[in-house]
Design an enzyme around this catalytic site. Structure first.
Site, mmCIF file in Angstrom:
data_model
loop_
_atom_site.group_PDB
_atom_site.id
_atom_site.type_symbol
_atom_site.label_atom_id
_atom_site.label_comp_id
_atom_site.label_asym_id
_atom_site.label_seq_id
_atom_site.Cartn_x
_atom_site.Cartn_y
_atom_site.Cartn_z
ATOM 1 N N ASP A 33 0.878 -1.172 0.000
ATOM 2 C CA ASP A 33 0.000 0.000 0.000
ATOM 3 C C ASP A 33 0.918 1.225 0.000
ATOM 4 O O ASP A 33 2.050 1.148 0.460
ATOM 5 C CB ASP A 33 -0.885 0.021 1.255
ATOM 6 C CG ASP A 33 -2.149 0.872 1.062
ATOM 7 O OD1 ASP A 33 -3.256 0.295 1.073
ATOM 8 O OD2 ASP A 33 -2.025 2.109 0.917
ATOM 9 N N ILE A 50 1.651 1.195 -6.210
ATOM 10 C CA ILE A 50 1.664 0.050 -7.141
ATOM 11 C C ILE A 50 1.614 0.452 -8.613
ATOM 12 O O ILE A 50 1.640 -0.408 -9.486
ATOM 13 C CB ILE A 50 0.558 -0.985 -6.824
ATOM 14 C CG1 ILE A 50 -0.837 -0.372 -6.964
ATOM 15 C CG2 ILE A 50 0.759 -1.622 -5.464
ATOM 16 C CD1 ILE A 50 -1.933 -1.426 -7.067
ATOM 17 N N ALA A 71 -6.319 -2.702 -4.090
ATOM 18 C CA ALA A 71 -5.949 -1.279 -4.153
ATOM 19 C C ALA A 71 -6.760 -0.576 -5.232
ATOM 20 O O ALA A 71 -6.898 -1.077 -6.341
ATOM 21 C CB ALA A 71 -4.460 -1.136 -4.455
ATOM 22 N N TYR A 138 -14.997 5.847 -12.472
ATOM 23 C CA TYR A 138 -14.706 4.717 -11.573
ATOM 24 C C TYR A 138 -15.122 3.400 -12.240
ATOM 25 O O TYR A 138 -14.346 2.446 -12.312
ATOM 26 C CB TYR A 138 -15.453 4.922 -10.251
ATOM 27 C CG TYR A 138 -15.389 3.744 -9.308
ATOM 28 C CD1 TYR A 138 -14.181 3.374 -8.711
ATOM 29 C CD2 TYR A 138 -16.528 2.995 -9.010
ATOM 30 C CE1 TYR A 138 -14.117 2.289 -7.833
ATOM 31 C CE2 TYR A 138 -16.469 1.920 -8.138
ATOM 32 C CZ TYR A 138 -15.265 1.562 -7.555
ATOM 33 O OH TYR A 138 -15.209 0.487 -6.696
ATOM 34 N N LYS A 142 -12.837 0.203 -13.637
ATOM 35 C CA LYS A 142 -13.048 -1.164 -13.130
ATOM 36 C C LYS A 142 -13.360 -2.115 -14.292
ATOM 37 O O LYS A 142 -12.859 -3.227 -14.345
ATOM 38 C CB LYS A 142 -14.172 -1.185 -12.089
ATOM 39 C CG LYS A 142 -13.779 -0.570 -10.753
ATOM 40 C CD LYS A 142 -12.761 -1.455 -10.037
ATOM 41 C CE LYS A 142 -12.416 -0.937 -8.663
ATOM 42 N NZ LYS A 142 -11.472 -1.806 -7.950
ATOM 43 N N VAL A 177 -22.826 4.707 2.496
ATOM 44 C CA VAL A 177 -23.836 5.379 3.307
ATOM 45 C C VAL A 177 -23.888 4.791 4.716
ATOM 46 O O VAL A 177 -24.168 5.500 5.681
ATOM 47 C CB VAL A 177 -25.208 5.338 2.577
ATOM 48 C CG1 VAL A 177 -25.670 3.915 2.330
ATOM 49 C CG2 VAL A 177 -26.267 6.091 3.339
ATOM 50 N N ILE A 193 -31.098 12.575 4.279
ATOM 51 C CA ILE A 193 -31.474 11.527 3.318
ATOM 52 C C ILE A 193 -31.831 12.208 2.003
ATOM 53 O O ILE A 193 -32.684 13.104 1.957
ATOM 54 C CB ILE A 193 -32.672 10.679 3.827
ATOM 55 C CG1 ILE A 193 -32.241 9.881 5.064
ATOM 56 C CG2 ILE A 193 -33.189 9.758 2.732
ATOM 57 C CD1 ILE A 193 -33.304 8.959 5.635
ATOM 58 N N ARG A 259 -30.205 13.309 -5.484
ATOM 59 C CA ARG A 259 -28.994 13.686 -6.218
ATOM 60 C C ARG A 259 -29.095 13.198 -7.655
ATOM 61 O O ARG A 259 -29.419 12.026 -7.884
ATOM 62 C CB ARG A 259 -27.757 13.080 -5.552
ATOM 63 C CG ARG A 259 -27.452 13.742 -4.229
ATOM 64 C CD ARG A 259 -26.249 13.136 -3.587
ATOM 65 N NE ARG A 259 -26.418 11.716 -3.323
ATOM 66 C CZ ARG A 259 -25.537 10.984 -2.656
ATOM 67 N NH1 ARG A 259 -24.421 11.523 -2.230
ATOM 68 N NH2 ARG A 259 -25.760 9.707 -2.436
HETATM 69 N N1 NAD Z 1 -16.181 -0.505 -0.254
HETATM 70 C C1 NAD Z 1 -17.101 -0.875 -1.154
HETATM 71 O O1 NAD Z 1 -18.316 -0.775 -0.936
HETATM 72 C C2 NAD Z 1 -16.645 -1.463 -2.469
HETATM 73 C C3 NAD Z 1 -17.620 -1.877 -3.376
HETATM 74 C C4 NAD Z 1 -17.210 -2.429 -4.590
HETATM 75 C C5 NAD Z 1 -15.858 -2.557 -4.864
HETATM 76 N N2 NAD Z 1 -14.932 -2.120 -3.966
HETATM 77 C C6 NAD Z 1 -13.517 -2.262 -4.297
HETATM 78 O O2 NAD Z 1 -12.871 -2.966 -3.251
HETATM 79 C C7 NAD Z 1 -11.510 -2.522 -3.135
HETATM 80 C C8 NAD Z 1 -11.191 -2.131 -1.708
HETATM 81 O O3 NAD Z 1 -12.083 -1.101 -1.310
HETATM 82 P P1 NAD Z 1 -12.006 -0.417 0.125
HETATM 83 O O4 NAD Z 1 -13.377 0.047 0.434
HETATM 84 O O5 NAD Z 1 -11.298 -1.307 1.072
HETATM 85 O O6 NAD Z 1 -11.116 0.869 -0.218
HETATM 86 P P2 NAD Z 1 -10.019 1.636 0.702
HETATM 87 O O7 NAD Z 1 -9.913 3.002 0.142
HETATM 88 O O8 NAD Z 1 -10.328 1.470 2.151
HETATM 89 O O9 NAD Z 1 -8.676 0.830 0.402
HETATM 90 C C9 NAD Z 1 -7.964 0.975 -0.801
HETATM 91 C C10 NAD Z 1 -6.486 1.010 -0.478
HETATM 92 O O10 NAD Z 1 -5.780 1.047 -1.714
HETATM 93 C C11 NAD Z 1 -4.642 1.891 -1.534
HETATM 94 N N3 NAD Z 1 -4.198 2.372 -2.835
HETATM 95 C C12 NAD Z 1 -4.929 3.015 -3.771
HETATM 96 N N4 NAD Z 1 -4.166 3.294 -4.841
HETATM 97 C C13 NAD Z 1 -2.920 2.807 -4.568
HETATM 98 C C14 NAD Z 1 -1.697 2.792 -5.290
HETATM 99 N N5 NAD Z 1 -1.586 3.339 -6.507
HETATM 100 N N6 NAD Z 1 -0.632 2.202 -4.709
HETATM 101 C C15 NAD Z 1 -0.704 1.651 -3.473
HETATM 102 N N7 NAD Z 1 -1.835 1.651 -2.735
HETATM 103 C C16 NAD Z 1 -2.936 2.222 -3.296
HETATM 104 C C17 NAD Z 1 -5.131 3.014 -0.625
HETATM 105 O O11 NAD Z 1 -4.038 3.660 0.007
HETATM 106 C C18 NAD Z 1 -6.043 2.256 0.331
HETATM 107 O O12 NAD Z 1 -5.354 1.863 1.507
HETATM 108 C C19 NAD Z 1 -11.365 -1.368 -4.124
HETATM 109 O O13 NAD Z 1 -10.790 -1.879 -5.301
HETATM 110 C C20 NAD Z 1 -12.787 -0.931 -4.384
HETATM 111 O O14 NAD Z 1 -12.936 -0.348 -5.657
HETATM 112 C C21 NAD Z 1 -15.289 -1.576 -2.770
#
Ligand code: NAD
Length: 304
Positions: A33, A50, A71, A138, A142, A177, A193, A259
């Site tokens: 990270d 990364i 990440a 976003y 993905k 949320v 809300i 929104r």
């Molecule tokens: N939280 C949700 O509801 C949700 C839903 C669908 C998908 N996701 C996916 O799940 C994954 C994790 O989500 P999360 O909620 O834990 O997010 P988060 O923001 O808590 O964690 C993401 C981590 O990635 C690290 N990061 C980002 N870019 C980086 C880079 N270039 N180099 C090194 N580190 C990097 C950040 O520092 C962070 O610690 C993500 O890919 C997100 O898109 C999350």
């Protein structure tokens, strides 16, 4: 010694829970990270961005069996403000990880995709055959990452998570949320809300998501796209009531304008998850919120 897993984004919310599960199941954990190493991190830690070629060091110094690629910049609204950053951290980073994973013989990559790739659902619940469409940078990054992973020649499982919630989620910015309501109600602040509050989401506990991420390494399933969801709908109003009860909050919500661009209903079909991984998410929303409260009381706010 167990097999070795590289977890990207290992200082993040979903990673925190996934790593706890990996540890229980005896995997050797390598984390990367760009944030500082969280306290009590369970494994070997690399503080590297990364998107940098420097990540080759991780692959050279360790024999990595699997990658769980978490990440990313997970905010839809931030992606609209700064699409270049999303392109780097979500798409380019995935290409970089895949490139070195392939070069160093990683057996399987588990990728965290999202319900956002379904855009505005044409039918509910949304299964994996639903057409892909994009209404945010976003979702585009993905979707492009999914395609690159499929192209890369590495075995993969792509998970499309619904709305993940649980302890440790950042409540700032465009957080989920659940994290927002939980944080605001814990501090006795007003709750806003948007719209009628009748809009529905499929909220899945991070405990279930972590379990599925680890199961993906232990099973023979490969080269599949699988929804990770509860297949249950909860309206924003209902969510408000559940958190209100758990936290003994007593203010009425403030209703404000809907929104533009908000999706009215989102529920993901999880039949494939059951059929292929034999897993049914089990954490009920109220129990998941109670767990957040207990952990918050014991451990405090955000970790990591
Ligand atoms: N939280 C949700 O509801 C949700 C839903 C669908 C998908 N996701 C996916 O799940 C994954 C994790 O989500 P999360 O909620 O834990 O997010 P988060 O923001 O808590 O964690 C993401 C981590 O990635 C690290 N990061 C980002 N870019 C980086 C880079 N270039 N180099 C090194 N580190 C990097 C950040 O520092 C962070 O610690 C993500 O890919 C997100 O898109 C999350």
């Amino acid at each position: 010694m167990g097999e070795t897993v590289l977890v990207t984004g290992c200082a993040g919310f979903i990673a925190l829970h996934t790593i706890m599960q990996l540890n229980k199941d005896g995997f050797q954990i390598i984390g990367v990270d760009r944030k500082q190493k969280p306290a009590n991190f369970l494994g070997k830690y690399y503080q590297i961005d990364i998107t940098s070629p420097e990540i080759v060091r991780i692959f050279k110094e360790n024999s990595i069996d699997y990658v769980i690629h978490l990440a990313a910049l997970p905010s839809v609204s931030e992606s609209i403000k700064n699409p270049q950053a999303d392109c780097m951290d979500n798409y380019y980073a995935t290409v970089n990880i895949c490139y070195f994973s392939k070069l160093y013989g990683v057996k399987k990559i588990i990728f965290s995709s999202t319900a956002a790739v379904y855009a505005k659902p044409r039918y509910l619940p949304v299964d994996e055959e639903h057409p892909i469409d994009f209404i945010s940078p976003y979702a585009i990054t993905k979707g492009a990452s999914e395609n690159f992973i499929k192209y890369s020649g590495i075995d993969y499982i792509i998970f499309r998570y619904s709305n993940v919630y649980g302890y440790g989620q950042d409540s700032n910015g465009e957080a989920g949320v659940v994290a927002k309501f939980f944080d605001q109600m814990s501090h006795n602040k007003n709750i806003k809300i948007y719209g009628t509050g009748e809009q529905t989401r499929d909220f899945i506990s991070v405990v279930d998501v972590a379990a599925v991420n680890v199961l993906a390494l232990k099973c023979n399933v490969k080269n599949e796209i699988i929804n990770v969801s509860t297949n249950r709908k909860t309206s924003i109003k209902e969510l408000y009531w559940v958190i209100k009860q758990v936290l003994n909050y007593n203010k009425e919500p403030i209703y404000t304008f809907a929104r533009p661009g908000d999706i009215e209903h989102s529920i993901l079909d999880n039949t494939k998850l059951l059929n292929l991984l034999n897993y049914t998410p089990f954490v009920l929303l109220k129990d998941g919120i109670l767990d957040m409260k207990d952990k918050n009381d014991i451990l405090g706010g955000l970790v990591g």
